[in-house]
Design a protein around this motif. Structure first.
Motif, mmCIF file in Angstrom:
data_model
loop_
_atom_site.group_PDB
_atom_site.id
_atom_site.type_symbol
_atom_site.label_atom_id
_atom_site.label_comp_id
_atom_site.label_asym_id
_atom_site.label_seq_id
_atom_site.Cartn_x
_atom_site.Cartn_y
_atom_site.Cartn_z
ATOM 1 N N MET A 1 -11.692 4.399 1.779
ATOM 2 C CA MET A 1 -10.281 4.385 1.425
ATOM 3 C C MET A 1 -10.049 3.628 0.122
ATOM 4 O O MET A 1 -9.288 4.031 -0.723
ATOM 5 C CB MET A 1 -9.529 3.725 2.589
ATOM 6 C CG MET A 1 -8.058 3.463 2.307
ATOM 7 S SD MET A 1 -7.769 1.769 1.882
ATOM 8 C CE MET A 1 -6.239 1.918 0.981
ATOM 9 N N LEU A 2 -10.738 2.501 0.024
ATOM 10 C CA LEU A 2 -10.472 1.652 -1.120
ATOM 11 C C LEU A 2 -10.953 2.220 -2.441
ATOM 12 O O LEU A 2 -10.376 1.933 -3.473
ATOM 13 C CB LEU A 2 -11.079 0.271 -0.897
ATOM 14 C CG LEU A 2 -10.072 -0.729 -0.384
ATOM 15 C CD1 LEU A 2 -10.685 -2.087 -0.306
ATOM 16 C CD2 LEU A 2 -8.817 -0.755 -1.218
ATOM 17 N N GLN A 3 -12.017 2.988 -2.359
ATOM 18 C CA GLN A 3 -12.450 3.549 -3.641
ATOM 19 C C GLN A 3 -11.280 4.260 -4.293
ATOM 20 O O GLN A 3 -11.105 4.235 -5.486
ATOM 21 C CB GLN A 3 -13.605 4.546 -3.464
ATOM 22 C CG GLN A 3 -14.899 3.899 -3.090
ATOM 23 C CD GLN A 3 -15.173 4.095 -1.628
ATOM 24 O OE1 GLN A 3 -14.276 4.047 -0.794
ATOM 25 N NE2 GLN A 3 -16.408 4.281 -1.282
ATOM 26 N N SER A 5 -8.360 3.448 -4.363
ATOM 27 C CA SER A 5 -7.377 2.592 -5.009
ATOM 28 C C SER A 5 -7.710 2.326 -6.457
ATOM 29 O O SER A 5 -6.847 2.028 -7.252
ATOM 30 C CB SER A 5 -7.219 1.271 -4.251
ATOM 31 O OG SER A 5 -8.333 0.462 -4.442
ATOM 32 N N PHE A 6 -9.003 2.425 -6.789
ATOM 33 C CA PHE A 6 -9.282 2.224 -8.217
ATOM 34 C C PHE A 6 -9.871 3.483 -8.846
ATOM 35 O O PHE A 6 -9.775 3.690 -10.037
ATOM 36 C CB PHE A 6 -10.179 1.004 -8.462
ATOM 37 C CG PHE A 6 -11.525 1.074 -7.824
ATOM 38 C CD1 PHE A 6 -12.553 1.758 -8.422
ATOM 39 C CD2 PHE A 6 -11.766 0.421 -6.626
ATOM 40 C CE1 PHE A 6 -13.798 1.795 -7.858
ATOM 41 C CE2 PHE A 6 -13.017 0.462 -6.058
ATOM 42 C CZ PHE A 6 -14.035 1.139 -6.665
ATOM 43 N N ALA A 7 -10.439 4.317 -8.032
ATOM 44 C CA ALA A 7 -10.896 5.596 -8.561
ATOM 45 C C ALA A 7 -9.741 6.562 -8.439
ATOM 46 O O ALA A 7 -9.420 7.033 -7.382
ATOM 47 C CB ALA A 7 -12.089 6.089 -7.759
ATOM 48 N N LEU A 8 -9.111 6.826 -9.529
ATOM 49 C CA LEU A 8 -7.818 7.498 -9.469
ATOM 50 C C LEU A 8 -7.927 8.992 -9.195
ATOM 51 O O LEU A 8 -6.941 9.652 -9.004
ATOM 52 C CB LEU A 8 -7.071 7.277 -10.788
ATOM 53 C CG LEU A 8 -6.723 5.831 -11.089
ATOM 54 C CD1 LEU A 8 -6.250 5.713 -12.519
ATOM 55 C CD2 LEU A 8 -5.658 5.324 -10.142
ATOM 56 N N GLY A 10 -10.362 12.597 -10.356
ATOM 57 C CA GLY A 10 -10.826 13.166 -11.623
ATOM 58 C C GLY A 10 -9.745 13.481 -12.629
ATOM 59 O O GLY A 10 -9.681 12.904 -13.702
ATOM 60 N N LEU A 13 -7.454 10.577 -13.590
ATOM 61 C CA LEU A 13 -8.115 9.556 -14.398
ATOM 62 C C LEU A 13 -8.155 9.992 -15.858
ATOM 63 O O LEU A 13 -7.868 9.203 -16.761
ATOM 64 C CB LEU A 13 -9.529 9.307 -13.881
ATOM 65 C CG LEU A 13 -10.279 8.289 -14.718
ATOM 66 C CD1 LEU A 13 -9.764 6.889 -14.429
ATOM 67 C CD2 LEU A 13 -11.749 8.362 -14.471
ATOM 68 N N ALA A 16 -4.892 9.310 -17.203
ATOM 69 C CA ALA A 16 -4.620 7.877 -17.347
ATOM 70 C C ALA A 16 -5.389 7.294 -18.510
ATOM 71 O O ALA A 16 -4.909 6.401 -19.206
ATOM 72 C CB ALA A 16 -4.980 7.151 -16.049
ATOM 73 N N LEU A 17 -6.609 7.791 -18.722
ATOM 74 C CA LEU A 17 -7.421 7.273 -19.822
ATOM 75 C C LEU A 17 -6.876 7.750 -21.163
ATOM 76 O O LEU A 17 -6.736 6.989 -22.114
ATOM 77 C CB LEU A 17 -8.872 7.741 -19.676
ATOM 78 C CG LEU A 17 -9.676 7.100 -18.541
ATOM 79 C CD1 LEU A 17 -10.987 7.833 -18.362
ATOM 80 C CD2 LEU A 17 -9.923 5.627 -18.799
ATOM 81 N N GLU A 77 3.796 4.227 -3.635
ATOM 82 C CA GLU A 77 2.444 4.309 -4.217
ATOM 83 C C GLU A 77 2.271 5.609 -5.005
ATOM 84 O O GLU A 77 1.706 5.624 -6.092
ATOM 85 C CB GLU A 77 1.367 4.241 -3.131
ATOM 86 C CG GLU A 77 1.313 2.918 -2.384
ATOM 87 C CD GLU A 77 2.360 2.807 -1.285
ATOM 88 O OE1 GLU A 77 2.861 3.854 -0.831
ATOM 89 O OE2 GLU A 77 2.695 1.676 -0.887
ATOM 90 N N LEU A 81 1.500 5.998 -8.965
ATOM 91 C CA LEU A 81 0.300 6.711 -9.407
ATOM 92 C C LEU A 81 0.661 7.805 -10.416
ATOM 93 O O LEU A 81 -0.039 8.012 -11.405
ATOM 94 C CB LEU A 81 -0.396 7.329 -8.186
ATOM 95 C CG LEU A 81 -1.915 7.373 -8.214
ATOM 96 C CD1 LEU A 81 -2.518 6.000 -8.472
ATOM 97 C CD2 LEU A 81 -2.464 7.924 -6.911
ATOM 98 N N THR A 84 1.302 6.153 -13.625
ATOM 99 C CA THR A 84 0.039 5.656 -14.167
ATOM 100 C C THR A 84 -0.776 6.766 -14.812
ATOM 101 O O THR A 84 -1.358 6.594 -15.877
ATOM 102 C CB THR A 84 -0.789 4.995 -13.044
ATOM 103 O OG1 THR A 84 -0.007 3.960 -12.459
ATOM 104 C CG2 THR A 84 -2.078 4.403 -13.570
#
Lengths: 499, 289
Positions: A1-3, A5-8, A10, A13, A16-17, A77, A81, A84
């Motif tokens: 689950m937590l991954q 939270s920082f792995a947005l 593909g 991300l 976001a980048l 959330e 997201l 973000t």
């Protein structure tokens, strides 16, 4: 689950980048389509109502609406997201109880000042009180459109008036009578729980803002708006007074504990959500619960009469002065519409909001298709005839255009009217101030965690007061409470100096 | 190749986002544009005073879950394996497997009815206690019993699922081994303990390795659905995942929550690598796996 939270993810991300641009999609008819983020489930008959809205909206403005409904449980959330990852959308519901403070401090919202002041959106300007707009400004600029059906909505009570009449109490107008009602229920109708409390309203039990449900002193003198983590900033130098040093709150904590031990409150308040409490009230299991001045008391709680013979409801205002009460308010709207800074459709959003500020259009989205979803019963009232229920607070709330539900109990109708009269409010000394916690983000997060664990159980009466207070105070101080409060005080002082 | 592409897109690609754990994240600047802030984001977790507790709870609850589900799953499989009537065996397998498909939300509602009923001090369990003259317990404000309550829930949820894996392993045991045991005069109990259990040990090792690798990952779905934001129970039930979720919801700071996620993942990776090495050694010795 937590991954997660920082792995947005593909695609997100990459956005976001790199950053990407939003823009309205184009419908098959070539009209610009506005995507709005709204909380909750898709309303019944949404397809039919949206089609009717879009037919008229497109004919009038060349725009179309395409709202995305996001479940309440993860709206906050999901919305964050989307900001973000710079997902293309045009507007969203925002609030101080969501992500507003962070979005403002990050500069993530579009500046609306120029469009608001342009005078081109007359209907919108006319239906949202200028004073609410003034207090919504952040550092002198407007980043939100306040969505308001009233100036503020203090927490109040809905009670079973039939029981109050049975006990010979009649109308409840002060705290003493309310307490008598609660204890009479316990004694004379032991199968009922006198008051049903849910986890969301635990925050409103003892800390006045400017009134709290079970803070008797605030009923008599609703003068204190407690701002942050139960802290009141007093006087011109904004001296912070924590809740454990405020006599009225300490007295209220003792009262809550006594109620808990006496069975006046349900013991599972910290795990129950609002819908569960409301459902149990409708089944006749609670004799009272929380009901705000949002005009929803009658439709929400009235159905108890269908399940319990002879049941009747009444709204109780948490003020000894009743409808003569004048209370301080921050005038910060509980709900706002925002537009991402990266969106290129701010003007179109204003056009759509202006269109929604016309009675006929407002009614179409808020109440549905006339004759199929609702019938007008007067200039400012309506009768609902279908299950259509749109979250108007997230898009179409406009004080002068709101209709009351036909058949609303008198006390409900009267209180809603009271909240719509500006004369009943005075501006709190910190009205218009937004706290930017980014400088103390770590401490704020730690203190919030501690607050949930040690303070809310006290507010719900679940813990013995003195040991609970000692524990809470020490945990709050260890977590960085003083650092957060000092930063708040510093910013508030600067704000007052500049206003 | 498709598997590689899948992991590249959905697992390895997004790992670039880990750098946000070392940044003062701003929505407008994005992950790459936000300024670096060293280990500041880790301060939130390690200075909160909660780090030790949530790590301890995560490990302890997962240890209870792993032990409980493996033992009960194996016991259930052995019992079902003893059933000779084919229809009854099939039915039993389906019935014990059913809880695995029940949503955590539904489980939480069932548990509330079971433990607290209407008002918080009712429920079936309190009714039972009342029958024995014991005062009712306000379960949702007493943290002490919750590791065991959650373990029972987990066993109920997962024992059937685990037993199916064991039953599959049991079908691979040659029948002549059982015939030899019967000829030697072994009882049904002896056969189960001395023949079946040792022969399904490799499956236990695999399951153990898989679960120990995830011992740092809290069971967010079940725990959060049941405990929610009830602070009175955090002492024994707050795990890394629920702690981070609440922090993200209240602070909205991706950097801080990513820092905790990174810490969790790194420790999880070390644990997986270690258990994989141990499992390899065990399998070499036993000649299995």
């Amino acid at each position: 689950m937590l991954q997660g939270s920082f792995a947005l993810g593909g695609a997100g991300l990459v956005a976001a980048l790199a950053g990407c641009q939003s823009g309205s999609g184009d419908s098959s008819s070539g009209a610009a389509t506005l995507k709005s983020l709204l909380p909750g489930d898709v309303p019944q008959r949404w397809t039919e109502v949206l089609a009717a809205v879009n037919t008229k909206l497109e004919a009038d403005t060349g725009l179309r609406l395409d709202p995305e409904f996001i479940s309440w449980t993860n709206y906050s959330e999901q919305e964050m997201l989307k900001f973000t990852t710079q997902e293309p959308f045009d507007s969203a519901l925002e609030a101080t109880w969501l992500n507003l403070a962070q979005l403002l401090s990050d500069g993530a919202l579009a500046d609306m000042t120029e469009l608001w002041e342009s005078g081109r959106f007359e209907n919108l300007n006319a239906t949202i009180d200028e004073r609410m707009v003034e207090y919504a400004k952040y550092q002198g600029s407007l980043y939100t459109i306040p969505l308001v059906a009233n100036f503020t909505s203090p927490p109040g009570f809905v009670i079973r008036q039939d029981l109050a009449d049975k006990y010979g109490i009649g109308e409840i107008t002060d705290y003493e009578t309310l307490e008598k009602f609660l204890y009479d229920v316990k004694q004379k109708d032991p199968d009922l729980i006198p008051f049903g409390l849910d986890a969301g309203y635990v925050n409103n039990t003892v800390v006045p803002n400017p009134v709290a449900l079970f803070n008797a002193q605030s009923w008599d003198d609703p003068a204190k708006c407690v701002q942050l983590l139960g802290t009141h900033f007093e006087g011109s130098d904004l001296t912070p007074v924590p809740f454990w040093e405020q006599p009225d709150i300490l007295e209220s904590l003792d009262r809550m504990r006594q109620y808990y031990l006496d069975g006046i409150l349900n013991e599972d308040a910290l795990t129950l959500d609002m819908s569960a409490v409301r459902s149990l009230f409708a089944q006749g299991r609670y004799a009272s619960t929380t009901a705000g001045a949002d005009g929803l008391t009658s439709p929400t709680f009235g159905p108890v009469a269908d399940n319990v013979e002879g049941a009747a409801i009444a709204q109780v205002f948490p003020f000894t002065a009743g409808l003569d009460a004048v209370i301080p308010a921050t005038f910060q709207a509980a709900n706002n519409m925002v537009v991402p800074a990266y969106a290129e459709t701010l003007e179109e959003v204003f056009e759509m909001m202006d269109w929604l500020s016309v009675q006929e259009n407002h009614d179409l989205l808020s109440y549905g298709i006339e004759g199929e979803d609702w019938e007008a019963t007067g200039e400012h009232s309506y009768e609902q005839i279908s299950g259509y229920s749109f979250p108007a607070f997230a898009m179409s709330w406009r004080t002068p255009l709101e209709r009351g539900l036909a058949g609303a109990v008198e006390s409900d109708r009267a209180w809603v009217e009271w909240t719509r009269d500006f004369e009943n409010f005075t501006a709190d000394h910190l009205a218009g101030f937004y706290f930017d916690s980014s400088a103390v983000a770590s401490e704020q997060a730690q203190v919030n965690a501690v607050f949930d664990e040690y303070v809310l159980p006290l507010y719900a009466g679940v813990k013995d007061v003195q040991p609970g207070l000692d524990e809470a105070r020490s945990a709050m101080e260890d977590a960085g409470y003083e650092t957060v409060v000092e930063e708040y005080r510093r910013q508030a002082t600067d704000y007052l100096a500049g206003s | 190749m498709p598997a590689l592409a899948f992991f590249a897109v959905f697992s390895y690609g997004p790992m670039v986002g880990v750098i946000v754990a070392f940044k003062d994240f701003s929505i407008v600047d994005g992950i790459l544009g936000s300024p670096w802030n060293g280990l500041e984001n880790f301060r939130f977790f390690f200075e909160s005073g909660n780090a030790a507790r949530v790590v301890r709870n995560t490990l302890m609850l997962n240890a209870l879950f792993i032990g409980g589900t493996l033992i009960s799953g194996m016991a259930l499989a052995i019992m079902i394996n003893e059933v000779r009537l084919r229809l009854l065996k099939r039915t039993a397998q389906s019935v014990v497997f059913l809880p695995y498909f029940i949503s955590p939300i539904v489980i939480s509602v069932m548990l509330q009815a079971f433990l607290s009923g209407f008002g918080g001090s009712g429920g079936m369990v309190n009714g039972l206690l009342d029958g024995f003259g014991i005062s009712p317990v306000s379960w949702y404000t007493e943290p002490g019993a919750w590791p065991w309550i959650l373990t029972v829930v987990k066993i109920w949820q997962m024992a059937g699922y685990t037993s199916i894996i064991y039953l599959a392993a049991m079908t691979a045991i040659p029948t002549d081994v059982y015939e030899a045991a019967v000829l030697d005069g072994a009882s049904r109990w002896k056969i189960a303990v001395r023949v079946t259990m040792p022969l399904i040990l490799p499956v236990t090792v695999i399951l153990l390795v898989l679960q120990i690798g995830r011992i740092f990952m809290g069971d967010f779905g079940t725990i959060y659905a049941i405990i929610g934001d009830n602070g009175t129970l955090f002492e024994t039930t707050d795990v890394i995942d629920t702690f981070v979720f609440r922090a993200l919801r209240t602070s909205g700071d991706l950097g801080m929550t990513a820092a905790v996620g990174l810490f969790q993942s790194v420790v999880g990776f070390v644990l997986i690598a270690t258990t994989a090495l141990i499992a390899r050694r065990i399998s070499r010795k036993s000649g299995g796996l």
